[in-house]
Scaffold this active site. Sequence first.
Site: not given
Ligand SMILES: NC(=O)c1ccc[n+]([C@@H]2O[C@H](COP(=O)([O-])OP(=O)(O)OC[C@H]3O[C@@H](n4cnc5c(N)ncnc54)[C@H](OP(=O)(O)O)[C@@H]3O)[C@@H](O)[C@H]2O)c1
Length: 216
Positions: A129
């Site tokens: 990741y």
């Molecule tokens: N978790 C952590 O602690 C952490 C820390 C630092 C950074 N981050 C980053 O921050 C980002 C945003 O966080 P979040 O919590 O807002 O994420 P999230 O709620 O998981 O949202 C990710 C979105 O990406 C979409 N997606 C996945 N595959 C796709 C595709 N093929 N085409 C179009 N859209 C797609 C998903 O769509 P669906 O609704 O259709 O599945 C979902 O709506 C994370 O993805 C991660 O990389 C995370």
Amino acid sequence: MDVVIAGGHGQIALQLERILADAGHGVRGLIRNPDHAADLEAQGALGVVADLEEQDVDELADAIGSADAIVFAAGAGPGSGPQRKWTVDYAGAVKLMEVARRNQIDRYIIISSIRADPDAEDDGAFGTYLKAKGKADQKLMESGLSYTIIRPGRLTDDEPTGSIELGDERGEITRADVAAVAAAVLETPGTAGKVMVINNGPLPIAEAVQQVAAGG
Ligand SMILES: NC(=O)c1ccc[n+]([C@@H]2O[C@H](COP(=O)([O-])OP(=O)(O)OC[C@H]3O[C@@H](n4cnc5c(N)ncnc54)[C@H](OP(=O)(O)O)[C@@H]3O)[C@@H](O)[C@H]2O)c1
């Protein structure tokens, strides 16, 4: 501004849509599932059906058209295997860089991650990741676009605090505060070309973003 948010139904994205719409900006969110459009509408945004893995650059460029900025807030998510770190977190972000160039969208903001690193160990788990995110960031830095890379720490669903700290490689931050930072970055052209490592902390977000724009 006319802003397009990839991962439009994501938890950060939905909050960013509300902030931008309330500020009078036009907001479109890319969604895979057409049923998600109503949730975006409730935030004042328009859903555009597009799949970053299934569609190529031409198709995505047609779906997006013209805009002032792209925010990449998509992600394969914690339940996904290593392959989708490459197809979404890396390749999805890179496809949209190409779309930005083709459609003359100069501004590109990416929600990356703390410790994102192109040289991270490709261990099939968290290292993969961090590597995929780090390589996407590297591509963006080389893209010629007016980029800002936002690298939050561990995301929480707590209430927003409105304040952050910059540069600490350990910590956590609410998704609401990440959305507020992204909105402030969009409003602050001087943040172009900057990488921001953010966690919750003592500095009001507006002040922190000004500090970044001033080169601090
Ligand atoms: N978790 C952590 O602690 C952490 C820390 C630092 C950074 N981050 C980053 O921050 C980002 C945003 O966080 P979040 O919590 O807002 O994420 P999230 O709620 O998981 O949202 C990710 C979105 O990406 C979409 N997606 C996945 N595959 C796709 C595709 N093929 N085409 C179009 N859209 C797609 C998903 O769509 P669906 O609704 O259709 O599945 C979902 O709506 C994370 O993805 C991660 O990389 C995370």
